[in-house]
Each structure stands twice: as structure tokens, then as C-alpha cells.
Write an enzyme that holds these catalytic residues in place. Structure first.
Site, mmCIF file in Angstrom:
data_model
loop_
_atom_site.group_PDB
_atom_site.id
_atom_site.type_symbol
_atom_site.label_atom_id
_atom_site.label_comp_id
_atom_site.label_asym_id
_atom_site.label_seq_id
_atom_site.Cartn_x
_atom_site.Cartn_y
_atom_site.Cartn_z
ATOM 1 N N SER A 12 0.831 -1.218 0.000
ATOM 2 C CA SER A 12 0.000 0.000 0.000
ATOM 3 C C SER A 12 0.859 1.259 0.000
ATOM 4 C CB SER A 12 -0.979 0.003 1.176
ATOM 5 O OG SER A 12 -0.317 0.201 2.399
ATOM 6 N N ARG A 84 13.168 -8.052 4.765
ATOM 7 C CA ARG A 84 14.457 -8.746 4.801
ATOM 8 C C ARG A 84 15.478 -7.853 5.485
ATOM 9 N NH1 ARG A 84 14.342 -13.687 4.557
ATOM 10 N NH2 ARG A 84 16.536 -13.755 3.978
ATOM 11 N N LEU A 86 19.029 -6.481 5.519
ATOM 12 C CA LEU A 86 19.992 -6.320 4.428
ATOM 13 C C LEU A 86 21.423 -6.372 4.952
ATOM 14 C CD1 LEU A 86 17.920 -3.498 2.784
ATOM 15 C CD2 LEU A 86 18.308 -5.774 1.804
ATOM 16 N N ASN A 100 13.729 3.985 4.009
ATOM 17 C CA ASN A 100 12.753 3.027 4.527
ATOM 18 C C ASN A 100 11.649 3.793 5.236
ATOM 19 O OD1 ASN A 100 11.693 0.457 5.374
ATOM 20 N ND2 ASN A 100 12.591 0.795 7.406
ATOM 21 N N HIS A 102 9.165 3.136 8.492
ATOM 22 C CA HIS A 102 9.008 2.231 9.632
ATOM 23 C C HIS A 102 7.803 2.694 10.461
ATOM 24 C CE1 HIS A 102 10.174 -0.574 12.756
ATOM 25 N NE2 HIS A 102 9.917 0.376 13.630
ATOM 26 N N GLN A 166 -1.141 7.908 7.744
ATOM 27 C CA GLN A 166 -0.067 8.911 7.776
ATOM 28 C C GLN A 166 1.121 8.470 6.924
ATOM 29 O OE1 GLN A 166 -0.384 11.936 9.122
ATOM 30 N NE2 GLN A 166 -2.500 11.279 9.472
#
Ligand code: GRF
Length: 205
Positions: A12, A84, A86, A100, A102, A166
Site C-alpha cells: 500500500s 528482509r 539487508l 525506509n 518504519h 499517515q
């Protein structure tokens, strides 16, 4: 100018990037059946699969993944629900151009089950963070955050849904800043040129 997005599931956030007009040249997954791949394909975006289970080591998987990503010569690689860990070599290869999202207000609640842990801790606000990726999981210079209230009666699912709304606003905004060269990295800190708010506080339930 393009972005390669890595996903493992529904995608999404990836979809939010596409809908916001972020130039995504490919969506790559470590899971062949990841639902987000079909979403990307329907929108005419190139998709790729590099299945981690076919590789004996993390290093071998990450090398194959990097080769697939680099075919598209992206300016930025965006992790969006990519489940995963990395390797340091992979992270170093994309230093300064790997981000990223989070689902917590880092540095609180790195790792998994962030919403359940936020509820268990009794925090009154929770949220999401866009950050540059470094070798340490869910660390790295913070680009932007959005916070939401934690409400009485919240479950991990209701809280996750509030945070996700958000995420879908924050990630495209942060990536646009990167692509527009508006981010200034000063040591461990990231500043945005101009008058943009790097912390958004939503009071909507
Ligand atoms: C999001 O909550 C994201 O913050 C986290 O994993 C979830 C992925 O959701 N890293 P989706 O695949 O983008 O819908």
C-alpha cells in the site's frame, strides 16, 4: 530521476508513491506472490522477483537483488514493507540513496510488532518514520515523522490503520524532497531546505 521500490507484501505504501506521481521505474519483491506486484503491473510499472529462498546465503541474495535493482539505474531505492534484513555490503552499495518507512516514532520501537508494543508501553502518541537506511536495523538519519494519538480501546489493528494513513502521506512527501535535492545530511541529522515540516502531528482519530 527514478525510484526502485522493494516490497514483500500488499504494497500500500508503494501504491501511495505511484498515486502521488513519484517516478517509479520498477517494483521488486523477494516474494513471488506479493500482492503489491499485481498492483504495480496493473499500473504499467515494471516488476521483478528475486526470491530469497533460492539463495543459500544473505550475501548471495543481496548480490542478486542489487543486480536486479541496478538494471534500472535508480537514483533512489525505497523499502516499502520489505521484510528482509539487508547485509552491510548491500547497504554500503546504496549509501545515501536507500530509504525506509518504519511504523513507529524511531528510535522507539525498532523491529516488528510496533503497534502492539506501543500499546503495551502505554504511549499516548505513536506514528511512523522515514529514514535513510544504515547497517543497523531501523536506525539511520531520520528524514520525516508523523504522529497520531493512541486512543482508549485501540487494538494493534486500529492503531496500525491510523498510522498507515499517515505513512501514505509522509513517504511520498519525503521521497519528493530527496528527488528535488531538498535534503541536507549533516552528520546523523537530516534537514530539509525551505520551510517544510519534518514532523507532522495528526490529531485525527
Ligand atoms: C508498513 O506499515 C510499513 O511501515 C512497514 O510495513 C508495512 C508495509 O505495508 N515497513 P504495505 O505493504 O506498504 O501496505
Amino acid at each position: 530521476m527514478s525510484v526502485v521500490v522493494l516490497i514483500s507484501g500488499r504494497g500500500s505504501n508503494m501504491q501511495a508513491l505511484l498515486e502521488a506521481g513519484i517516478p517509479v521505474s520498477a517494483v521488486i519483491s523477494n516474494i513471488a506472490g506479493a500482492a503489491g506486484l499485481a498492483v504495480a503491473a496493473r499500473r504499467g510499472v515494471a516488476t521483478g522477483v528475486v526470491e530469497h529462498r533460492r539463495f543459500a546465503t544473505r550475501e548471495a541474495f543481496d548480490a542478486a537483488l542489487a543486480a536486479e535493482i541496478d538494471r534500472h539505474a535508480p537514483r533512489l531505492v525505497a523499502l516499502a514493507g520489505f521484510l528482509r534484513v539487508l547485509t552491510p555490503a548491500f547497504v554500503a552499495h546504496y549509501a545515501g540513496r536507500l530509504v525506509n518507512i518504519h511504523p513507529s516514532l524511531l528510535p522507539e520501537f525498532p523491529g516488528l510488532d510496533t503497534h502492539g508494543r506501543a500499546l503495551a508501553a502505554g504511549v499516548k502518541r505513536h506514528g511512523c518514520t522515514v529514514h535513510f537506511v544504515t547497517a543497523e536495523l531501523d536506525h539511520g538519519p531520520i528524514i520525516a515523522q508523523a504522529s497520531v494519538p493512541v486512543l482508549p480501546g485501540d487494538t494493534p489493528a486500529t492503531l496500525a490503520a491510523r498510522v498507515l494513513q499517515q505513512e501514505h502521506q509522509l513517504y511520498p512527501r519525503a521521497i519528493r524532497w530527496f528527488l528535488d535535492d531538498e535534503l541536507v545530511i549533516e552528520g546523523d541529522k537530516v534537514r530539509v531546505k525551505g520551510n517544510h515540516a519534518q514532523m507532522v502531528a495528526s490529531d485525527r482519530a
